[in-house]
Write an enzyme that holds these catalytic residues in place. Structure first.
Site, PDB file in Angstrom:
ATOM      1  N   MET A   1      -5.073  25.846   4.932  1.00 48.54           N
ATOM      2  CA  MET A   1      -3.876  25.340   4.621  1.00 48.54           C
ATOM      3  C   MET A   1      -3.912  25.680   2.875  1.00 48.54           C
ATOM      4  O   MET A   1      -4.828  25.247   2.205  1.00 48.54           O
ATOM      5  CB  MET A   1      -3.583  23.771   4.733  1.00 48.54           C
ATOM      6  CG  MET A   1      -3.920  23.462   6.324  1.00 48.54           C
ATOM      7  SD  MET A   1      -4.355  21.606   6.394  1.00 48.54           S
ATOM      8  CE  MET A   1      -2.643  20.911   5.398  1.00 48.54           C
TER       9      MET A   1
ATOM     10  N   ILE B   1     -10.679  19.047   7.030  1.00 48.51           N
ATOM     11  CA  ILE B   1     -11.885  19.519   6.442  1.00 48.51           C
ATOM     12  C   ILE B   1     -11.300  19.570   4.753  1.00 48.51           C
ATOM     13  O   ILE B   1     -10.264  20.440   4.670  1.00 48.51           O
ATOM     14  CB  ILE B   1     -12.432  20.883   6.778  1.00 48.51           C
ATOM     15  CG1 ILE B   1     -12.966  20.704   8.186  1.00 48.51           C
ATOM     16  CG2 ILE B   1     -13.486  21.566   5.820  1.00 48.51           C
ATOM     17  CD1 ILE B   1     -13.032  22.134   8.828  1.00 48.51           C
TER      18      ILE B   1
ATOM     19  N   GLY C   1      -5.243  22.116  -0.856  1.00 44.47           N
ATOM     20  CA  GLY C   1      -5.981  23.157  -0.349  1.00 44.47           C
ATOM     21  C   GLY C   1      -6.850  22.838   0.723  1.00 44.47           C
ATOM     22  O   GLY C   1      -8.085  22.189   0.525  1.00 44.47           O
ATOM     23  N   SER C   2      -6.998  23.028   1.750  1.00 42.49           N
ATOM     24  CA  SER C   2      -7.945  22.783   2.927  1.00 42.49           C
ATOM     25  C   SER C   2      -7.657  23.501   4.365  1.00 42.49           C
ATOM     26  O   SER C   2      -7.066  24.459   4.238  1.00 42.49           O
ATOM     27  CB  SER C   2      -7.689  21.145   3.179  1.00 42.49           C
ATOM     28  OG  SER C   2      -6.388  20.960   3.082  1.00 42.49           O
ATOM     29  N   ARG C   3      -8.368  22.745   5.340  1.00 41.18           N
ATOM     30  CA  ARG C   3      -8.256  23.407   6.885  1.00 41.18           C
ATOM     31  C   ARG C   3      -8.277  22.308   7.832  1.00 41.18           C
ATOM     32  O   ARG C   3      -8.987  21.323   7.681  1.00 41.18           O
ATOM     33  CB  ARG C   3      -9.244  24.788   6.922  1.00 41.18           C
ATOM     34  CG  ARG C   3     -10.352  24.193   7.562  1.00 41.18           C
ATOM     35  CD  ARG C   3     -11.288  25.451   7.624  1.00 41.18           C
ATOM     36  NE  ARG C   3     -12.078  25.738   8.661  1.00 41.18           N
ATOM     37  CZ  ARG C   3     -13.112  26.319   8.895  1.00 41.18           C
ATOM     38  NH1 ARG C   3     -13.344  27.279   7.814  1.00 41.18           N
ATOM     39  NH2 ARG C   3     -13.799  26.524  10.238  1.00 41.18           N
TER      40      ARG C   3
END
Length: 219
Positions: free
Chosen positions: A100, A158, A188-190
């Protein structure tokens, strides 16, 4: 489209700080320098709208289907592989990871309808979200949901280099519905999905996903 509740406080303080900066620039820092004050105002407006778009809450309609695993977030598919999942399953699983970016909607959605069997939060590092070790070393939350047919999937939120707060709403024993909000990751991540090996993955590396809509796999 509306603003997500997780953004209210950040947006308030962002607006307050930017307003204070502009007042200082006009009356103290750049008195009489209209160009500098105007430039700061433009930068402030752009910055505020960047933060505002990050917390947008689009209206989504999820096509409910007990066989489908729906994408838990907006983003780009960066990993599809068979791995050993050591935290909960302790056996081989099919991993699908979605990155993301700060420009994506950062709401997380329940990928299936079922019952929450396991929830665990881990404080940790803030490696970039696409780093291979981010799944096991970064700040993260693991949520396991059991589908109506008994299949279990693990969803892992995460944090990335910019994401410094993970929010989750799931609780053990709670019934959840596909497409409803699971949580939120700020900046910002996943998200990793760990699926049964016999799950039929429907997405490809590099494919863009829409949270609560895109079919990631069939159980």
């Amino acid at each position: 489209m509306t603003i997500h509740k997780e953004g209210y406080q950040i947006l308030f303080w962002t607006a307050f700080i930017l307003l204070a900066v502009n007042v200082l620039s006009v009356f103290y820092l750049f008195t009489g320098n209209q160009t500098a004050s105007t430039l700061i105002l433009i930068v402030s407006v752009v910055l505020f709208f960047l933060v505002l778009q990050f917390f947008r809450k689009p209206r989504r309609t999820t096509p409910l289907n007990d066989k489908h695993v729906i994408s838990p977030c907006d983003g780009t598919v960066v990993v599809i592989e068979e791995v050993n999942e050591p935290e909960y399953f302790k056996e081989a699983r099919r991993q699908v990871s979605i990155f993301m970016s700060p420009l994506n909607v950062h709401i997380n959605f329940h990928p299936i309808t079922g019952t929450v069997k396991y929830v665990k939060y881990y404080p940790g590092k803030y490696l970039v979200a696409w780093h291979p070790k981010s799944s096991t070393e970064n700040e993260r939350t693991s949520v396991v949901i059991q589908a109506k047919n008994g299949a279990e999937i693990l969803l892992r939120q995460i944090a990335g280099a910019l994401a410094r707060r993970i929010v989750w709403y799931a609780k053990e024993g709670q019934p959840v519905e596909q497409g409803h909000e699971l949580g939120f990751i700020k900046f910002g991540s996943r998200v990793d999905l760990f699926l049964p090996l016999d799950a039929e993955v429907k997405v490809k590396i590099g494919e863009k996903t829409k949270g609560g809509v895109t079919v990631v796999a069939d159980l």
